[in-house]
Design an enzyme around this catalytic site. Structure first.
Site, PDB file in Angstrom:
ATOM      1  N   LYS A   1       1.233  -0.914   0.167  1.00  0.00           N
ATOM      2  CA  LYS A   1       0.025   0.016  -0.187  1.00  0.00           C
ATOM      3  C   LYS A   1       0.869   0.803  -0.248  1.00  0.00           C
ATOM      4  CE  LYS A   1      -2.252  -1.490   3.826  1.00  0.00           C
ATOM      5  NZ  LYS A   1      -2.004  -2.462   3.775  1.00  0.00           N
ATOM      6  N   THR A   2       1.900   1.011   0.829  1.00  0.00           N
ATOM      7  CA  THR A   2       2.424   2.711   1.045  1.00  0.00           C
ATOM      8  C   THR A   2       3.403   2.635  -0.641  1.00  0.00           C
ATOM      9  OG1 THR A   2       2.543   2.489   3.493  1.00  0.00           O
ATOM     10  CG2 THR A   2       4.301   3.523   2.087  1.00  0.00           C
TER      11      THR A   2
ATOM     12  N   GLU B   1      -4.063   6.004   1.239  1.00  0.00           N
ATOM     13  CA  GLU B   1      -3.171   4.408   1.286  1.00  0.00           C
ATOM     14  C   GLU B   1      -4.690   4.225   2.499  1.00  0.00           C
ATOM     15  OE1 GLU B   1      -0.078   2.512   3.987  1.00  0.00           O
ATOM     16  OE2 GLU B   1       0.412   3.769   3.060  1.00  0.00           O
TER      17      GLU B   1
END
Length: 460
Positions: free
Chosen positions: A122-123, A166
């Site tokens: 995700k990051t 995010e």
């Protein structure tokens, strides 16, 4: 952007746990828009100092008197119900709101919120998408789950309707958001302390994509069957990407790696050549992350050259295979946030594309529940490293009600034929490494807790 004034009822807002990556980003954003923001945290940090330097008062430790005259108190999921500041807010009938719920309200202030979710990546993918939008001068607001060198922080306050965010699945927090477009990178068996099993995780993502409007967009990984099943849960437009699935809309072909393990590859869109991409982050998993980014950015009509340039400039978010430095003249140290077997495997495979002598993995398991539930899987993926040091479990939000220890993981790994040492004290780990590593070795600290400190200790 829709009127941020929809939040004006809460002119004075207090954050309990303001030093968290997400909480600090929200606090900075509200400060920019003229809200009176303050908060508290258990410990000091660079994030706290940045908040203070920005004019946001922060209390280290509790002070219930700070709650008086507040219109809203926002707290993280890690804050206990008996927190003195939270109790004071309840006693004074001040509204309280969990972080994800408040962040959901913030997403409603934007006409076009873009959320990036999935068990892993995700990051990195949020960072990639953010840099493409910034380079295209689309002026997005951004909330990313780590420090990103390219933006000198973990947030950006833009002046457009785009909000890139995010979105974490833990405790189903992403169900509070109001996305217009979404990426689902993968669906894996993590956070079992909450979800219990993979089917519950899958159901959470089904509910998540149902939040998308019919004129929205869902980007999914076509190499992940659980992701593919989400197409039946939404009427939004679907774009797929992948490496192995020939039916994906965006496909990476002709992948190769340089001596740093950085990939280059050709991208095809619906079987037509789209572009050639070179990344400055290692590993095949980052090819998939880049494909997700390209899929999303193509929908927003960001031109190919801008995408190529932004992806090349991206050198990784904080603690994502981050180069820390060298010691003993020629031993390289990297630090990685991986805390799930799938992530550790991806990191190990990325490492194999680099040129080096031997690898030394220092692993700190993250939470007792994850260690207990995935003990064999952790042992199996750690076999990918030449030498392994395991230190004590980082408890995070948990107490050890699971009857598990890092010694259990070390024993399991040894039973699989691994070369592993269990060492509790960080100073002892540093001494052991300095005595045993050789020229051109690589040391990799792995985990979501305090293990990151070891890299700094080694290179001092």
């Amino acid at each position: 952007m829709k009127a941020i004034n929809s939040l004006i009822t809460y002119k004075n807002i207090y954050f309990i746990g303001i030093g968290g990556v997400s909480m600090s980003g929200i606090a900075h954003t509200l400060k920019y828009f003229g809200f009176n923001v303050s908060g508290s945290d258990a410990t000091n940090s660079n994030i706290i100092q940045n908040l203070i330097n920005s004019g946001i008062p922060v209390q280290i430790g509790n002070n219930p008197d700070n709650i008086k005259n507040m219109d809203l108190v926002v707290y993280t999921a890690a804050i206990s119900k008996d927190d003195p500041e939270l109790i004071m807010a309840h006693n004074l009938n001040i509204p309280t709101m969990e972080r994800a719920v408040f962040l959901g309200l913030l997403t409603k202030c934007f006409n076009d919120t873009i959320t990036i979710s999935g068990t892993h990546g995700k990051t990195t993918t949020t960072s990639m998408v953010s840099l493409c939008f910034l380079k295209a001068n689309l002026n997005p607001s951004i909330q990313v789950g780590a420090y990103l060198k390219n933006i000198s922080g973990n947030y950006v306050v833009g002046n457009s309707d785009y909000f890139i965010l995010e979105a974490c699945e833990y405790v189903e927090s992403f169900l509070h958001f109001f996305p217009k477009s979404a990426i689902v990178l993968n669906i894996d068996n993590d956070h079992l302390d909450y979800f219990k099993n993979i089917d519950n995780i899958q159901n959470a993502f089904i509910k998540y994509v149902k939040l998308l409007p019919s004129d929205g967009l869902l980007v999914i990984n076509a190499d992940d069957n659980r992701c593919l099943s989400l197409v039946n849960a939404t009427s939004a437009m679907i774009i797929t990407y992948g490496i192995n699935n020939d039916e994906a809309d965006f496909i990476a072909k002709n992948i190769f790696f340089d001596d740093n393990g950085f990939p280059e590859f050709d991208v095809y869109n619906k079987n037509q050549f789209y572009c050639h991409i070179k990344l400055s982050v290692p590993g095949k998993h980052n090819v998939l992350n880049a494909l997700a980014c390209i899929s999303m950015c193509s929908y927003y009509n960001i031109d190919v050259e801008t995408i190529k340039s932004a992806l090349l400039e991206f050198t990784g978010a904080d603690r994502r295979m981050e180069f820390k430095g060298k010691f003993n003249n020629n031993v390289t140290v990297f630090d990685d946030y991986a805390h799930h077997p799938t992530e550790i495997k991806a990191t190990a495979l990325a490492l194999k594309n680099k040129k080096f002598n031997e690898s030394w993995a220092v692993f700190q398991p993250h939470t007792y529940s994850r260690t207990k539930n995935l003990l064999e899987e952790f042992a199996d993926v750690l076999l990918n490293f030449d030498n392994v040091i395991i230190t004590d479990i980082y408890a995070a939000r948990e107490k050890n009600n699971y009857g598990v220890s890092s010694k259990d993981l070390a024993d399991k790994l040894n039973s699989f034929g691994g070369n592993v040492k269990y060492i509790s004290d960080f100073n002892d780990i540093v001494s052991y490494l300095k005595e045993n590593v050789k020229d051109n070795d690589i040391v990799l600290t792995i985990g979501a807790g305090t293990v990151t400190e070891i890299g700094t200790m080694l290179i001092k």
